[in-house]
Design a protein around this motif. Structure first.
Motif, PDB file in Angstrom:
ATOM      1  N   GLU A 189       0.278  -1.237   0.025  1.00  0.00           N
ATOM      2  CA  GLU A 189      -0.062   0.309   0.122  1.00  0.00           C
ATOM      3  C   GLU A 189       0.819   1.256  -0.114  1.00  0.00           C
ATOM      4  O   GLU A 189       1.355   1.060   0.897  1.00  0.00           O
ATOM      5  CB  GLU A 189      -0.940   0.252   1.606  1.00  0.00           C
ATOM      6  CG  GLU A 189      -0.362  -0.083   2.652  1.00  0.00           C
ATOM      7  CD  GLU A 189      -1.388   0.053   3.921  1.00  0.00           C
ATOM      8  OE1 GLU A 189      -2.242  -0.654   3.375  1.00  0.00           O
ATOM      9  OE2 GLU A 189      -1.159   0.616   4.580  1.00  0.00           O
ATOM     10  N   GLU A 190       0.485   2.308  -0.921  1.00  0.00           N
ATOM     11  CA  GLU A 190       0.929   3.957  -0.351  1.00  0.00           C
ATOM     12  C   GLU A 190       1.584   4.160   1.081  1.00  0.00           C
ATOM     13  O   GLU A 190       0.964   4.107   1.620  1.00  0.00           O
ATOM     14  CB  GLU A 190      -0.403   4.308  -0.040  1.00  0.00           C
ATOM     15  CG  GLU A 190      -0.423   6.038  -0.865  1.00  0.00           C
ATOM     16  CD  GLU A 190      -1.238   6.393  -1.404  1.00  0.00           C
ATOM     17  OE1 GLU A 190      -1.587   7.510  -1.207  1.00  0.00           O
ATOM     18  OE2 GLU A 190      -2.834   6.166  -1.512  1.00  0.00           O
ATOM     19  N   LYS A 191       2.787   5.148   0.860  1.00  0.00           N
ATOM     20  CA  LYS A 191       3.054   4.709   2.431  1.00  0.00           C
ATOM     21  C   LYS A 191       2.968   6.847   2.514  1.00  0.00           C
ATOM     22  O   LYS A 191       2.677   6.966   1.691  1.00  0.00           O
ATOM     23  CB  LYS A 191       4.841   5.008   1.734  1.00  0.00           C
ATOM     24  CG  LYS A 191       5.169   5.411   3.014  1.00  0.00           C
ATOM     25  CD  LYS A 191       7.347   5.005   3.006  1.00  0.00           C
ATOM     26  CE  LYS A 191       7.610   6.403   3.783  1.00  0.00           C
ATOM     27  NZ  LYS A 191       9.607   6.214   3.960  1.00  0.00           N
ATOM     28  N   LEU A 192       2.469   6.837   3.805  1.00  0.00           N
ATOM     29  CA  LEU A 192       1.921   7.598   4.258  1.00  0.00           C
ATOM     30  C   LEU A 192       2.517   8.056   4.813  1.00  0.00           C
ATOM     31  O   LEU A 192       3.266   8.174   5.196  1.00  0.00           O
ATOM     32  CB  LEU A 192       0.628   7.089   4.843  1.00  0.00           C
ATOM     33  CG  LEU A 192      -0.535   6.921   4.745  1.00  0.00           C
ATOM     34  CD1 LEU A 192      -1.611   6.105   5.477  1.00  0.00           C
ATOM     35  CD2 LEU A 192      -1.718   7.833   2.969  1.00  0.00           C
ATOM     36  N   GLU A 196       1.098   9.814  12.471  1.00  0.00           N
ATOM     37  CA  GLU A 196      -0.040   9.041  13.450  1.00  0.00           C
ATOM     38  C   GLU A 196      -0.350   9.287  14.980  1.00  0.00           C
ATOM     39  O   GLU A 196       0.039   9.982  15.548  1.00  0.00           O
ATOM     40  CB  GLU A 196       1.082   8.127  13.717  1.00  0.00           C
ATOM     41  CG  GLU A 196       1.440   6.997  12.410  1.00  0.00           C
ATOM     42  CD  GLU A 196       1.941   5.969  12.911  1.00  0.00           C
ATOM     43  OE1 GLU A 196       1.502   5.068  13.566  1.00  0.00           O
ATOM     44  OE2 GLU A 196       3.125   5.869  12.567  1.00  0.00           O
ATOM     45  N   LYS A 218       5.477   3.144  18.396  1.00  0.00           N
ATOM     46  CA  LYS A 218       5.416   1.706  18.499  1.00  0.00           C
ATOM     47  C   LYS A 218       7.083   1.942  18.031  1.00  0.00           C
ATOM     48  O   LYS A 218       7.404   0.574  18.288  1.00  0.00           O
ATOM     49  CB  LYS A 218       5.173   1.866  17.007  1.00  0.00           C
ATOM     50  CG  LYS A 218       3.154   1.650  16.960  1.00  0.00           C
ATOM     51  CD  LYS A 218       3.084   0.450  16.336  1.00  0.00           C
ATOM     52  CE  LYS A 218       1.254   0.231  16.992  1.00  0.00           C
ATOM     53  NZ  LYS A 218       0.215   0.787  15.962  1.00  0.00           N
ATOM     54  N   ASN A 228       9.855  -1.991  15.389  1.00  0.00           N
ATOM     55  CA  ASN A 228       8.241  -1.675  16.016  1.00  0.00           C
ATOM     56  C   ASN A 228       8.127  -2.385  17.122  1.00  0.00           C
ATOM     57  O   ASN A 228       8.774  -3.867  16.977  1.00  0.00           O
ATOM     58  CB  ASN A 228       7.849  -1.860  14.708  1.00  0.00           C
ATOM     59  CG  ASN A 228       7.498  -0.147  13.983  1.00  0.00           C
ATOM     60  OD1 ASN A 228       7.176   0.525  14.401  1.00  0.00           O
ATOM     61  ND2 ASN A 228       7.167  -0.581  12.679  1.00  0.00           N
TER      62      ASN A 228
END
Ligand code: AMP
Ligand code: GLY
Length: 443
Positions: A189-192, A196, A218, A228
């Motif tokens: 998936e697209e890295k945002l 957070e 994390k 993490n």
């Protein structure tokens, strides 16, 4: 009210404390001898939390009226369904609804199918060829996730854990051939980019009643470095927002959660229980990172320490399908939670070593103590491979709450590790600046 509580971590110690505060008699099922839960509960059953038959038999024998499930593994195993079949009101989601957490492909496909706001571009692949096609479409600036549960440790991010296309292929190969997370499929998936945050909400199948926003940390080491983990500590702010999070952005995230509940309802998976939304605040508003079908750990300690209304009534409301806003009240204070973990946690945790917890001194500092995955044997406390003790400070300003938590943590000793930087002023200021910069870039 006789209440079954499942799970043996600090999240569950916080759940049990909140239930007991509302007058419940607690019957707890857990696999480790958590001294905090042991002391609060009327009776304990030490068991694998996924042993559905044993847990349900215990609940029936103790004639419990209500059940609350802390961790994700028993949700995935169908414990809520089995309790409901045994006519026990349950404030946790069914196996089908919990797919929101237990299957990352289900979650991404649900958001996409129902056009929920905050969705991201993604591809699901079950072969190296499909991974190749996904990379052609998405590029390499992505995040790779196994489909199933990995205890928060299965996600790899481009630029941090994977440096080039080769690394991505090596990791997807590893997931596909070893069935990491339980299946030979992978989400790309697209890295945002952004900050957070978490919103937890009480959900009655039709709507959510949100709690204060929380930010977890994390990474194992200070400065958000290292592997993490399940979470090293977390904070919330007295107005329910976060230093970098505006009211309209919080509201958008809550709207996303309401849309998800509606989408699940349309899929005949009515969601009843606490819902956890993990968001990235990006230049284009909040985007969904993941959902959990339960309280967060440590985030439960932040919000449940602030809850002033009757938690048993809220849980009954979730189970019966009716939680109204006026059932839910939080003290207008900030909260800071710091986790004490065994040395090596995140890579090679030192389990089975003794730690000393000076409960009286922690209370004198005005801090709240929650026991996590430890074992009490002959009056001594031993670590496991997971986190050991959560210490929470509550106060008006975040800095004051942070100081209380830090003062509390000093009274835990042994071969342990703590992230002292969490919620310190420098760190919060840096986050605000970073978020302002991201907002400016998109303006
Ligand atoms: P998860 O297990 O899905 O919570 O992912 C663990 C961590 O990976 C998150 O807390 C994020 O820091 C990071 N992460 C997950 N998904 C993304 C994403 N799409 N973009 C950037 N970072 C992510
Ligand atoms: N703190 C993240 C989680 O509970 O999964």
């Amino acid at each position: 009210m006789r209440v079954l509580a499942v799970g043996g971590g600090a999240r569950e110690h916080a759940i049990v404390t909140a239930l007991a505060r509302s007058g419940a008699e607690i019957f707890a099922c857990l696999k480790n001898m958590n001294p905090g839960i042991a002391r609060t509960a009327r009776e304990l059953l030490l068991t694998e939390e996924t042993d559905i038959a044993r847990v349900v038999q215990f609940a029936k024998a103790k004639r419990v009226d209500l059940a609350v499930i802390g961790p994700e593994a028993p949700l995935e195993a169908g414990l809520a369904d089995a309790l409901i079949t045994a006519r026990i009101a349950t404030a946790s989601p069914s196996k089908a609804a919990a797919r929101l957490e237990t299957s990352k492909s289900f979650m991404r496909e649900l958001l996409s199918k129902h056009k929920v706001k905050g969705a991201v571009r993604f591809k699901i692949a079950d072969s190296r060829e499909e991974v190749g096609r996904a990379l052609d479409e998405l590029g390499t600036d992505i995040v790779v996730k196994p489909i199933g549960l990995t205890g928060g440790k299965g996600v790899k991010v481009f630029g941090e854990h994977m440096m080039d296309k080769q690394d991505i292929i090596a990791y997807t190969d590893e997931i596909l051939s070893n069935k990491i997370g339980g299946s030979a499929r992978v989400v790309l998936e697209e890295k945002l980019v952004g900050e957070e945050f978490t919103i937890q909400a009480f959900c009655d199948g039709r709507k959510v009643v949100p709690m204060p926003a929380v930010q977890d940390h994390k990474r194992a080491y200070e400065g958000d470095k290292g592997p993490n983990t399940g979470g090293m500590g977390s904070y919330s702010q007295q107005d329910g927002l976060l230093p970098f999070l505006r009211r309209d952005e919080y509201d958008t995230a809550v709207e996303i959660m309401n849309e998800v509940v509606a989408a699940l309802r349309r899929e005949s998976s009515e969601y009843r229980g606490t819902m956890y939304g993990q968001f990235m605040l990006t230049a284009h508003g909040p985007k969904v990172i993941e959902f959990n079908a339960r309280f967060g750990d440590p985030e439960a300690m932040n919000v449940l320490s602030l809850l002033t209304s009757d938690f048993v009534k809220i849980c009954e409301g979730m189970a019966d399908g009716n939680v109204s806003k006026n059932l839910v009240r939080f003290e207008a204070k900030s909260s800071v939670c710091k986790y004490v973990v065994p040395e090596g946690y995140g890579t090679k945790p030192l389990s089975g070593t003794e730690i000393k917890v000076d409960e009286a001194a922690i209370a004198d500092e005005g801090a709240i103590l929650y026991y996590a995955s430890v074992n009490e044997k002959n009056g001594k406390i031993y670590t496991t491979t997971s986190r050991s003790v959560g210490v929470v400070g509550l106060a008006g300003p975040i800095e004051e709450a942070e100081r209380i938590a830090e003062n509390g943590v000093k009274h835990v000793s042994g071969k342990i590790h703590v992230r002292h930087d969490i919620a310190k002023k420098d760190m919060l200021d840096a986050k605000v600046q970073r978020m302002n910069h991201i907002r400016r870039m998109s303006a």
